[in-house]
Scaffold this motif. Structure first.
Motif, PDB file in Angstrom:
ATOM      1  N   LEU A  78      40.730  53.074  42.786  1.00 24.37           N
ATOM      2  CA  LEU A  78      39.462  51.467  43.371  1.00 24.37           C
ATOM      3  C   LEU A  78      39.108  52.382  43.958  1.00 24.37           C
ATOM      4  CD1 LEU A  78      41.898  48.342  43.476  1.00 24.37           C
ATOM      5  CD2 LEU A  78      40.229  48.858  41.721  1.00 24.37           C
ATOM      6  N   VAL A  79      38.003  51.692  43.962  1.00 27.54           N
ATOM      7  CA  VAL A  79      36.727  52.111  45.080  1.00 27.54           C
ATOM      8  C   VAL A  79      36.015  50.945  45.340  1.00 27.54           C
ATOM      9  CG1 VAL A  79      36.698  54.713  44.466  1.00 27.54           C
ATOM     10  CG2 VAL A  79      34.949  53.151  43.399  1.00 27.54           C
ATOM     11  N   ASN A  80      35.639  51.130  46.767  1.00 20.85           N
ATOM     12  CA  ASN A  80      34.736  49.529  46.775  1.00 20.85           C
ATOM     13  C   ASN A  80      33.190  50.065  46.449  1.00 20.85           C
ATOM     14  OD1 ASN A  80      33.844  47.263  49.088  1.00 20.85           O
ATOM     15  ND2 ASN A  80      34.632  47.679  50.279  1.00 20.85           N
ATOM     16  N   SER A  81      32.969  49.948  46.029  1.00 20.06           N
ATOM     17  CA  SER A  81      32.120  50.281  45.270  1.00 20.06           C
ATOM     18  C   SER A  81      30.777  49.057  45.081  1.00 20.06           C
ATOM     19  CB  SER A  81      31.871  51.455  43.793  1.00 20.06           C
ATOM     20  OG  SER A  81      32.232  50.420  43.136  1.00 20.06           O
ATOM     21  N   GLU A  82      30.175  48.870  44.973  1.00 21.68           N
ATOM     22  CA  GLU A  82      28.599  48.123  44.573  1.00 21.68           C
ATOM     23  C   GLU A  82      29.494  47.211  43.068  1.00 21.68           C
ATOM     24  OE1 GLU A  82      23.969  47.336  43.675  1.00 21.68           O
ATOM     25  OE2 GLU A  82      24.391  48.752  44.578  1.00 21.68           O
ATOM     26  N   GLU A  83      28.988  48.251  41.628  1.00 25.37           N
ATOM     27  CA  GLU A  83      29.881  47.733  41.358  1.00 25.37           C
ATOM     28  C   GLU A  83      31.091  47.682  40.163  1.00 25.37           C
ATOM     29  OE1 GLU A  83      31.394  50.115  36.843  1.00 25.37           O
ATOM     30  OE2 GLU A  83      30.986  51.960  38.654  1.00 25.37           O
ATOM     31  N   TYR A  84      32.018  47.558  40.909  1.00 23.87           N
ATOM     32  CA  TYR A  84      33.426  46.772  41.609  1.00 23.87           C
ATOM     33  C   TYR A  84      32.697  45.717  42.326  1.00 23.87           C
ATOM     34  CZ  TYR A  84      36.393  50.730  39.137  1.00 23.87           C
ATOM     35  OH  TYR A  84      37.243  51.861  38.632  1.00 23.87           O
ATOM     36  N   GLN A  85      32.247  45.576  43.414  1.00 24.08           N
ATOM     37  CA  GLN A  85      31.493  44.466  44.067  1.00 24.08           C
ATOM     38  C   GLN A  85      31.294  43.280  43.452  1.00 24.08           C
ATOM     39  OE1 GLN A  85      29.365  46.109  47.135  1.00 24.08           O
ATOM     40  NE2 GLN A  85      31.323  46.475  48.786  1.00 24.08           N
ATOM     41  N   MET A  86      30.612  43.775  42.253  1.00 25.29           N
ATOM     42  CA  MET A  86      29.376  42.690  41.837  1.00 25.29           C
ATOM     43  C   MET A  86      30.408  42.536  40.322  1.00 25.29           C
ATOM     44  SD  MET A  86      27.087  42.716  43.029  1.00 25.29           S
ATOM     45  CE  MET A  86      26.243  42.016  42.342  1.00 25.29           C
ATOM     46  N   GLN A  87      31.577  42.678  40.073  1.00 24.02           N
ATOM     47  CA  GLN A  87      32.238  43.151  38.716  1.00 24.02           C
ATOM     48  C   GLN A  87      33.423  40.862  39.554  1.00 24.02           C
ATOM     49  OE1 GLN A  87      34.794  45.028  36.117  1.00 24.02           O
ATOM     50  NE2 GLN A  87      32.916  46.990  37.090  1.00 24.02           N
ATOM     51  N   VAL A  89      31.946  39.630  42.359  1.00 17.43           N
ATOM     52  CA  VAL A  89      31.682  38.717  42.908  1.00 17.43           C
ATOM     53  C   VAL A  89      31.260  37.362  41.366  1.00 17.43           C
ATOM     54  CG1 VAL A  89      28.655  38.315  43.095  1.00 17.43           C
ATOM     55  CG2 VAL A  89      29.977  39.893  44.866  1.00 17.43           C
ATOM     56  N   LYS A  90      30.937  38.113  40.558  1.00 19.16           N
ATOM     57  CA  LYS A  90      30.627  37.404  39.276  1.00 19.16           C
ATOM     58  C   LYS A  90      31.846  36.234  38.541  1.00 19.16           C
ATOM     59  CE  LYS A  90      27.426  40.463  36.617  1.00 19.16           C
ATOM     60  NZ  LYS A  90      27.580  41.309  35.518  1.00 19.16           N
ATOM     61  N   MET A  91      33.458  36.663  39.346  1.00 21.75           N
ATOM     62  CA  MET A  91      34.113  36.167  38.980  1.00 21.75           C
ATOM     63  C   MET A  91      34.955  35.401  40.707  1.00 21.75           C
ATOM     64  SD  MET A  91      36.151  37.272  36.756  1.00 21.75           S
ATOM     65  CE  MET A  91      34.475  37.084  36.029  1.00 21.75           C
ATOM     66  N   LYS A 130      20.561  35.882  47.738  1.00 23.59           N
ATOM     67  CA  LYS A 130      19.310  36.892  46.707  1.00 23.59           C
ATOM     68  C   LYS A 130      20.610  37.676  46.089  1.00 23.59           C
ATOM     69  CE  LYS A 130      15.828  36.440  50.783  1.00 23.59           C
ATOM     70  NZ  LYS A 130      15.286  36.905  51.867  1.00 23.59           N
ATOM     71  N   ILE A 131      21.480  37.554  45.362  1.00 24.46           N
ATOM     72  CA  ILE A 131      21.508  38.101  45.037  1.00 24.46           C
ATOM     73  C   ILE A 131      22.153  37.664  43.911  1.00 24.46           C
ATOM     74  CG2 ILE A 131      24.255  39.813  44.425  1.00 24.46           C
ATOM     75  CD1 ILE A 131      24.572  40.318  47.394  1.00 24.46           C
ATOM     76  N   GLU A 132      21.452  38.066  42.749  1.00 26.36           N
ATOM     77  CA  GLU A 132      21.528  37.419  41.296  1.00 26.36           C
ATOM     78  C   GLU A 132      22.799  38.315  40.548  1.00 26.36           C
ATOM     79  OE1 GLU A 132      17.252  37.697  40.293  1.00 26.36           O
ATOM     80  OE2 GLU A 132      16.782  36.194  41.785  1.00 26.36           O
ATOM     81  N   THR A 133      23.123  36.859  40.297  1.00 32.48           N
ATOM     82  CA  THR A 133      23.945  37.738  38.897  1.00 32.48           C
ATOM     83  C   THR A 133      23.701  36.578  37.602  1.00 32.48           C
ATOM     84  OG1 THR A 133      26.105  36.057  39.947  1.00 32.48           O
ATOM     85  CG2 THR A 133      25.750  38.660  40.752  1.00 32.48           C
ATOM     86  N   VAL A 134      24.142  36.997  36.331  1.00 30.56           N
ATOM     87  CA  VAL A 134      24.165  36.239  35.444  1.00 30.56           C
ATOM     88  C   VAL A 134      25.693  36.426  34.615  1.00 30.56           C
ATOM     89  CG1 VAL A 134      23.375  36.595  33.448  1.00 30.56           C
ATOM     90  CG2 VAL A 134      21.602  36.996  34.585  1.00 30.56           C
ATOM     91  N   LEU A 135      26.101  35.962  34.066  1.00 29.83           N
ATOM     92  CA  LEU A 135      27.916  35.991  33.006  1.00 29.83           C
ATOM     93  C   LEU A 135      27.271  35.037  31.968  1.00 29.83           C
ATOM     94  CD1 LEU A 135      30.566  36.891  33.608  1.00 29.83           C
ATOM     95  CD2 LEU A 135      31.733  34.461  34.919  1.00 29.83           C
ATOM     96  N   GLU A 141      24.851  30.342  40.434  1.00 25.10           N
ATOM     97  CA  GLU A 141      24.761  30.157  42.072  1.00 25.10           C
ATOM     98  C   GLU A 141      25.510  30.821  42.677  1.00 25.10           C
ATOM     99  OE1 GLU A 141      25.618  25.906  41.849  1.00 25.10           O
ATOM    100  OE2 GLU A 141      24.339  24.876  40.660  1.00 25.10           O
ATOM    101  N   ALA A 142      25.279  30.931  44.055  1.00 27.76           N
ATOM    102  CA  ALA A 142      26.351  31.521  45.039  1.00 27.76           C
ATOM    103  C   ALA A 142      27.065  30.658  46.016  1.00 27.76           C
ATOM    104  CB  ALA A 142      25.082  31.726  47.047  1.00 27.76           C
ATOM    105  N   TRP A 143      28.462  31.841  45.402  1.00 28.05           N
ATOM    106  CA  TRP A 143      29.425  30.655  45.980  1.00 28.05           C
ATOM    107  C   TRP A 143      30.284  31.619  47.495  1.00 28.05           C
ATOM    108  CZ3 TRP A 143      30.873  25.704  45.262  1.00 28.05           C
ATOM    109  CH2 TRP A 143      32.232  25.325  45.964  1.00 28.05           C
TER     110      TRP A 143
END
Length: 239
Positions: A78-87, A89-91, A130-135, A141-143
């Motif tokens: 596990l690493v504190n990477s943008e890729e893992y953070q964004m996964q 965030v989507k959850m 300002k961080i946009e995600t799509v699932l 929405e930001a939360w």
């Protein structure tokens, strides 16, 4: 799919071991709980990622989670990477929890502390508009959760608070034992590990008893908090 609690673990069985009694109690009170496992636990000495998935589903059925899913991050790395953070965030944006439970802030397995920090950072980022995600082709929405609480695992970390789980220890043990490849089984021919010993299985009870002894109940689970907690009143405090 809004829930009250999102419990996140680096490995399948982390949430059951760390806060299974608390989750069972919350569900009994009508709270909605979802679980996200970051990895498949594929580096575990006993069992396989396939058996762990089956066991995680069985534990979820015992507990009554509204959903459980696995992000299939790399176990042991596990690493504190943008890729893992964004996964994550989507959850968070998918489930919109008020409270997040996460791994111990310091522990024997390096993925636990890494997972703790990863989840903490993702919870903050999830609140940035300002961080946009799509699932599933839908914009999210930001939360940002109101609280992040870290359950206690292998190490005896001093908790910031405990939860009385006296009526839910049997349910916790049942959910933990759903991971039958991982824990004590005198008939298993697989190699022994620190968590497959009889002593570790018994520790689930005696460690909860010790926190209960210190707090005036039969059994308790401990948590640390990222921020100072404030009480509106003294209702619910065991005196």
């Amino acid at each position: 799919m809004k829930v009250d609690i999102l419990a996140i673990g680096a490995h399948p069985d982390d949430v059951e071991l760390g806060c299974g009694g608390t989750l069972a109690k919350l569900i009994s009170e009508g709270k909605k709980v979802a679980v996200v496992d970051l990895t498949q636990g594929e580096l575990g000495t006993r069992g396989t990622n396939v058996t762990r998935a089956e066991e995680a589903a069985n534990a979820a059925a015992i507990q009554g989670y509204v959903n459980r899913e696995n992000l299939k991050m790399k176990d042991g790395f596990l690493v504190n990477s943008e890729e893992y953070q964004m996964q994550i965030v989507k959850m968070i944006r998918k489930y919109k929890p008020e409270i997040v439970f996460s791994n111990a802030i310091d522990d024997r397995h390096p993925d636990h502390a890494k997972g703790s920090k990863l989840v903490s950072d993702a919870c903050f980022l999830s609140g940035l508009v300002k961080i946009e995600t799509v699932l599933d082709d839908e914009p999210q929405e930001a939360w940002r959760p109101k609280q992040i609480f870290n359950y206690i695992q292998w190490k005896n970390i001093t908790p910031d608070f405990v939860v009385d789980v006296s009526d839910f220890m049997e349910k916790k043990i049942e959910a933990c034992l759903a991971f039958k490849t991982q824990f004590y089984d005198p008939e298993s021919a697989e190699p022994m590990t620190p968590i497959s010993s009889k002593d570790f299985l018994e520790s689930l009870t005696y460690r909860a008893q010790d926190l209960g002894r210190l707090s005036g109940v039969d059994f308790a689970e401990g948590f640390t908090s990222e921020k100072l907690l404030a009480f509106k009143n003294f209702d619910g405090i065991i005196l």
